[in-house]
Design an enzyme around this catalytic site. Structure first.
Site, PDB file in Angstrom:
ATOM      1  N   ASN A  40      40.320  50.457  42.400  1.00 14.76           N
ATOM      2  CA  ASN A  40      39.679  51.395  41.474  1.00 14.76           C
ATOM      3  C   ASN A  40      40.408  52.747  41.458  1.00 14.76           C
ATOM      4  O   ASN A  40      41.552  52.832  41.882  1.00 14.76           O
ATOM      5  CB  ASN A  40      38.190  51.528  41.785  1.00 14.76           C
ATOM      6  N   ARG A  41      39.724  53.780  41.013  1.00 13.72           N
ATOM      7  CA  ARG A  41      40.420  55.023  40.670  1.00 13.72           C
ATOM      8  C   ARG A  41      40.308  56.115  41.727  1.00 13.72           C
ATOM      9  O   ARG A  41      39.272  56.253  42.373  1.00 13.72           O
ATOM     10  CB  ARG A  41      39.873  55.547  39.342  1.00 13.72           C
ATOM     11  N   HIS A  68      44.038  51.340  41.194  1.00 14.99           N
ATOM     12  CA  HIS A  68      44.361  50.092  41.885  1.00 14.99           C
ATOM     13  C   HIS A  68      45.652  50.154  42.707  1.00 14.99           C
ATOM     14  O   HIS A  68      46.491  49.250  42.642  1.00 14.99           O
ATOM     15  CB  HIS A  68      44.453  48.953  40.860  1.00 14.99           C
ATOM     16  N   HIS A  96      40.383  40.944  42.388  1.00 14.32           N
ATOM     17  CA  HIS A  96      40.139  41.238  40.972  1.00 14.32           C
ATOM     18  C   HIS A  96      40.109  39.950  40.142  1.00 14.32           C
ATOM     19  O   HIS A  96      40.755  39.865  39.094  1.00 14.32           O
ATOM     20  CB  HIS A  96      41.214  42.204  40.476  1.00 14.32           C
ATOM     21  N   GLU A 131      33.898  43.254  41.595  1.00  9.24           N
ATOM     22  CA  GLU A 131      34.864  43.731  42.582  1.00  9.24           C
ATOM     23  C   GLU A 131      34.135  44.468  43.695  1.00  9.24           C
ATOM     24  O   GLU A 131      33.549  45.522  43.458  1.00  9.24           O
ATOM     25  CB  GLU A 131      35.866  44.675  41.916  1.00  9.24           C
TER      26      GLU A 131
HETATM   27  C1  GLA Z   1      39.208  47.588  36.911  1.00 13.54           C
HETATM   28  C2  GLA Z   1      38.856  48.846  36.239  1.00 13.54           C
HETATM   29  C3  GLA Z   1      38.962  48.679  34.772  1.00 13.54           C
HETATM   30  C4  GLA Z   1      40.339  48.181  34.388  1.00 13.54           C
HETATM   31  C5  GLA Z   1      40.624  46.901  35.124  1.00 13.54           C
HETATM   32  C6  GLA Z   1      42.013  46.397  34.884  1.00 13.54           C
HETATM   33  O1  GLA Z   1      38.198  46.699  36.990  1.00 13.54           O
HETATM   34  O2  GLA Z   1      37.589  49.334  36.613  1.00 13.54           O
HETATM   35  O3  GLA Z   1      38.706  49.902  34.150  1.00 13.54           O
HETATM   36  O4  GLA Z   1      41.302  49.129  34.736  1.00 13.54           O
HETATM   37  O5  GLA Z   1      40.453  47.068  36.478  1.00 13.54           O
HETATM   38  O6  GLA Z   1      42.284  46.166  33.543  1.00 13.54           O
END
Ligand code: GLA
Length: 352
Positions: A79-80, A105, A175, A311
């Site tokens: 995630n971010r 990621h 994922h 996830e």
């Molecule tokens: C995660 C993110 C999404 C996107 C996917 C990959 O699940 O939360 O926003 O970036 O990965 O496409």
């Protein structure tokens, strides 16, 4: 080579990529060492017919060309991370900004793009490993990671072990995209979802959590009673509008570090139901909003929302959110997490 192990092509530098097959008489799972990804997951439907419920690609080239983290192991940080950086022990660590100004990621060359080493392979389990050198993708410490995929009765278990020689944030995930009517059956919006959580982490611009834990009560984020994925997904609710649908982290109810079921899903077409289990504090329910017509196995077209992900993870942006449960793996300590995806059948969604 054993018969449950075959070549899946070579990387440009010649590194061999393999496909491994696990089977236990009920489930069958194919993994590839590129990204440590789940490439297929075959489960019986209500009539005992085999259905492949995991999205994937036919060739290594297809895997290398996509940016959807298809089936992959993600790290070091799933995630971010906001502003593509964090401060740990007073030191600033800039990261790769690969999602606007943020890091997604694990950065440009995360675990999903690495070729994992096969440590052990049995009929129904595989252990893959990776060493991520100090400062790779900006993260401190030499980190050794081992992931064991195993089939235990009706569950695919994904166990992760890791150790670092410096303190470092760490939050791995898998994922996999699921479609319980079959990977090639189209949109999942008619399939059912249930998430036990009463709270989630709302996001702002760039899908970075604001730091709050908001109640789901009275919003389309309330998935505590079973509903179709598409039932509220396009409602004019700011969180859904920001993300283009469900793509949020739900807080595990009464998180205690033990292994519990957090989410369930179901297809009326096949009768296949699944539950997602974790011992981590969060779970991202992502409705595949960014799938964009990728051509997958056997020519299947993976259009928007043709698969969903569950996830398991630490909350997004935890390295910058002191109020969230800590994701720091301390030097010399052992990290362990367990994720489970269980598959069974039901007659109708009311039983979920
Ligand atoms: C995660 C993110 C999404 C996107 C996917 C990959 O699940 O939360 O926003 O970036 O990965 O496409």
């Amino acid at each position: 080579m054993e018969e449950n192990r075959r070549s899946f092509g070579r990387m440009p530098d010649g590194t061999q990529v393999e496909e491994l097959t696990l089977e236990n008489g009920r489930l069958k799972c194919k993994l590839i060492t590129y990204g440590g990804a789940v490439r297929s997951l075959i489960v019986p439907d209500r009539d005992g017919k085999a259905v492949d419920v995991a999205l994937g690609f036919d060739t290594l080239e297809d895997y290398r060309a996509q940016d959807k983290y298809m089936g992959a192991l993600v790290g070091r940080y799933a995630n971010r991370i906001g502003g593509a950086g964090f401060t740990l022990n007073g030191v600033e660590y800039p990261l790769c900004a690969n999602d606007g100004p943020n890091s997604l990621h694990g950065g440009a060359m995360g675990f999903d793009k690495r070729v994992w080493t096969v440590e052990e392979l049995t009929g129904d389990s595989a252990t893959l490993s990776l060493v991520s050198p100090d400062m790779q993708e900006g993260y401190p410490g030499t980190l050794t990671v081992r992931v064991t995929y195993s089939l235990a009765q009706d569950m695919l278990k994904i166990g992760c072990w890791a150790k670092s020689d410096k303190d470092t944030p760490f939050s791995p995930t898998n994922h996999s995209y699921f479609n319980l009517s079959g990977h090639d059956s189209g949109s999942v919006e008619g399939q059912y979802i249930k998430l036990r959580s009463a709270r989630y982490t709302p996001v702002g611009a760039g899908l970075i959590p604001t730091g709050e834990l908001a109640p789901v009560e009275g919003t389309p984020m309330d998935l505590r009673s079973v509903q179709r994925i598409g039932e509220h997904i396009d409602e004019p609710f700011d969180q859904l509008a920001l993300a283009g649908g469900y793509d949020h982290n739900w807080a595990i109810e009464d998180w205690d570090g033990q292994f519990h079921a957090a989410a369930m899903a179901y297809s009326q077409d096949t009768g296949i139901a699944m539950s997602a289990h974790t011992d981590l504090p969060g779970i991202q329910f992502y409705a595949g909003n960014f799938l964009n017509g990728e051509v997958g196995k056997g020519g299947a077209v993976y259009a928007k929302r043709c698969g969903f992900c569950l996830e398991t993870q630490f909350y997004p942006d935890t390295p910058n959110k002191p109020g969230f449960p800590s994701c720091v793996l301390r030097a010399g300590e052992e990290f362990r997490s367990l994720t489970g995806y269980r598959f069974f059948t039901l007659d109708n969604a009311g039983q979920l």
